[in-house]
Write an enzyme that holds these catalytic residues in place. Structure first.
Site, PDB file in Angstrom:
ATOM      1  N   ASN A   1      36.589  33.805  36.776  1.00 47.93           N
ATOM      2  CA  ASN A   1      37.859  33.898  37.491  1.00 47.93           C
ATOM      3  C   ASN A   1      37.542  33.789  38.981  1.00 47.93           C
ATOM      4  OD1 ASN A   1      40.323  34.486  38.588  1.00 47.93           O
ATOM      5  ND2 ASN A   1      40.316  36.666  38.048  1.00 47.93           N
ATOM      6  N   TRP A   2      37.795  32.600  39.512  1.00 44.21           N
ATOM      7  CA  TRP A   2      37.438  32.366  40.919  1.00 44.21           C
ATOM      8  C   TRP A   2      38.409  33.024  41.888  1.00 44.21           C
ATOM      9  CZ3 TRP A   2      36.083  26.377  40.891  1.00 44.21           C
ATOM     10  CH2 TRP A   2      34.820  26.226  40.302  1.00 44.21           C
ATOM     11  N   LYS A   3      39.538  33.487  41.380  1.00 43.63           N
ATOM     12  CA  LYS A   3      40.566  34.092  42.244  1.00 43.63           C
ATOM     13  C   LYS A   3      40.927  33.113  43.384  1.00 43.63           C
ATOM     14  CE  LYS A   3      38.801  38.591  40.994  1.00 43.63           C
ATOM     15  NZ  LYS A   3      38.845  40.016  41.236  1.00 43.63           N
TER      16      LYS A   3
ATOM     17  N   HIS B   1      46.990  39.427  35.348  1.00 43.49           N
ATOM     18  CA  HIS B   1      45.829  40.034  36.019  1.00 43.49           C
ATOM     19  C   HIS B   1      46.326  41.201  36.887  1.00 43.49           C
ATOM     20  CE1 HIS B   1      42.393  40.594  38.645  1.00 43.49           C
ATOM     21  NE2 HIS B   1      41.670  39.927  37.753  1.00 43.49           N
TER      22      HIS B   1
ATOM     23  N   GLU C   1      45.615  42.107  39.768  1.00 42.20           N
ATOM     24  CA  GLU C   1      45.921  41.759  41.164  1.00 42.20           C
ATOM     25  C   GLU C   1      47.322  41.154  41.267  1.00 42.20           C
ATOM     26  OE1 GLU C   1      42.354  39.523  41.919  1.00 42.20           O
ATOM     27  OE2 GLU C   1      41.192  41.378  41.828  1.00 42.20           O
TER      28      GLU C   1
ATOM     29  N   GLU D   1      40.519  45.052  31.510  1.00 40.16           N
ATOM     30  CA  GLU D   1      39.940  45.182  32.847  1.00 40.16           C
ATOM     31  C   GLU D   1      40.401  46.499  33.467  1.00 40.16           C
ATOM     32  OE1 GLU D   1      38.801  41.116  34.580  1.00 40.16           O
ATOM     33  OE2 GLU D   1      40.880  41.466  35.095  1.00 40.16           O
TER      34      GLU D   1
ATOM     35  N   GLY E   1      35.310  44.658  40.824  1.00 37.40           N
ATOM     36  CA  GLY E   1      34.645  44.577  42.126  1.00 37.40           C
ATOM     37  C   GLY E   1      33.960  45.864  42.556  1.00 37.40           C
TER      38      GLY E   1
ATOM     39  N   SER F   1      33.198  43.844  37.279  1.00 38.22           N
ATOM     40  CA  SER F   1      31.817  43.914  37.795  1.00 38.22           C
ATOM     41  C   SER F   1      30.753  43.405  36.830  1.00 38.22           C
ATOM     42  CB  SER F   1      31.479  45.349  38.217  1.00 38.22           C
ATOM     43  OG  SER F   1      32.343  45.773  39.233  1.00 38.22           O
TER      44      SER F   1
ATOM     45  N   GLY G   1      34.553  37.892  37.802  1.00 35.57           N
ATOM     46  CA  GLY G   1      35.113  37.534  39.100  1.00 35.57           C
ATOM     47  C   GLY G   1      34.025  37.134  40.084  1.00 35.57           C
TER      48      GLY G   1
HETATM   49  C1  PEP Z   1      38.447  40.192  37.770  1.00 34.22           C
HETATM   50  O1  PEP Z   1      39.119  40.509  38.741  1.00 34.22           O
HETATM   51  O2  PEP Z   1      38.949  39.554  36.827  1.00 34.22           O
HETATM   52  C2  PEP Z   1      37.035  40.572  37.732  1.00 34.22           C
HETATM   53  C3  PEP Z   1      36.485  40.690  36.579  1.00 34.22           C
HETATM   54  O3  PEP Z   1      36.432  40.771  38.960  1.00 34.22           O
HETATM   55  P1  PEP Z   1      34.906  41.265  39.238  1.00 34.22           P
HETATM   56  O4  PEP Z   1      34.023  40.624  38.204  1.00 34.22           O
HETATM   57  O5  PEP Z   1      34.637  40.810  40.616  1.00 34.22           O
HETATM   58  O6  PEP Z   1      34.932  42.750  39.087  1.00 34.22           O
END
Ligand code: PEP
Length: 255
Positions: free
Chosen positions: A8-10, A95, A97, A165, A171, A212, A233
């Site tokens: 997930n490049w966001k 998601h 976010e 998640e 993060g 993470s 992410g």
């Molecule tokens: C995400 O936001 O989908 C995610 C998994 O982020 P990260 O791996 O950076 O925690």
């Protein structure tokens, strides 16, 4: 189930940067771990180039959101139907976010799930609790799931992944919580059985963990029997690290 690794490049990467990432990955196509499925969820403006660059390979390209109407006066939006027309195969929906910053609700997620499936896109539905909701996580997740899947036929479940998640793990580099996440993913399976009043429903859906994940903890994540893959992410943004993550899934035995 074969493990599924989803990037997930966001809101990161220009089309040029996306193209360069895809080219680097393509160089390793031959040696790449054949025992897992791979997908990349890119920003809207990078989808076209990612689809183009992944044509000969096995990486599926997905979006990170969509609108539920097919077309119309929705300034700034992109529909599931439009995505399907450029070769996008699936989309992330709900998601945290988007729920947190863009007023996404489980009701809008539900509309998006149904419209995506109708347009031919598979979906990854994100669920998860905030830090304050941790003690009632299962109740929160059940409601998110029940609402997101309202009116979705059991026959469509193989086209759906659930990504668990925990918002506080995104993060955060909090790797010690994977055991708990494995237990929650097991509960998510039984919730699916309950929602569809069919124990079979539980085994039709892939359940991913997100929060993470990187190349040093992926094996721990996938050693949980009810976690079928990872949504990644930050660690998916650099091609070398993403390739390492894919390689880590090589040793994971799944039926
Ligand atoms: C995400 O936001 O989908 C995610 C998994 O982020 P990260 O791996 O950076 O925690």
């Amino acid at each position: 189930m074969r493990p599924l690794i989803v990037a997930n490049w966001k809101m990161n990467k220009t089309p040029e940067e996306a193209a360069s990432f895809m080219e680097k990955i393509a160089k390793y196509q031959e040696e790449m771990n054949p025992n897992c499925d791979i997908a990349i969820c890119a920003p809207f403006i990078c989808l076209d180039i990612c689809v183009e660059k992944s044509k000969q390979g096995r990486i599926k390209i997905g979006a990170q959101n969509c609108h539920f109407e097919k077309s119309g006066a929705f300034t700034g939006e992109i529909s599931a139907y439009m995505l399907s027309k450029i070769g996008v195969k699936f989309t992330i929906l709900g998601h945290s976010e988007r729920r947190q910053y863009f007023a996404e609700t489980s009701e809008t997620v539900n509309l998006k799930v149904k419209s995506s499936l109708k347009s031919g896109l598979d979906v990854i539905i994100c669920v998860g609790e905030s830090l304050e909701q941790k003690s009632t996580a299962q109740k929160i997740i059940f409601t998110q799931l029940e609402l997101a899947l309202l009116g979705v036929d059991i026959a469509d479940l193989p086209r759906i992944c659930i990504a668990y998640e925990p918002i506080w793990a995104i993060g955060s580099n909090k790797i010690e919580w994977f055991k708990r996440s494995g237990e929650i993913c097991m509960k998510i399976r039984s919730m699916l059985g309950e929602i569809y009043d069919s124990p079979a429903a539980a085994s039709l859906v892939k359940i991913l963990y997100g929060g993470s994940v990187n190349s040093s903890n992926l094996i721990s994540v996938l050693s949980e029997p009810d976690i079928d893959g990872a949504l990644v992410g930050n660690a998916s943004l650099v091609s070398d690290e993403f390739l390492k993550i894919i390689e880590c899934a090589r040793g994971v035995k799944r039926s």
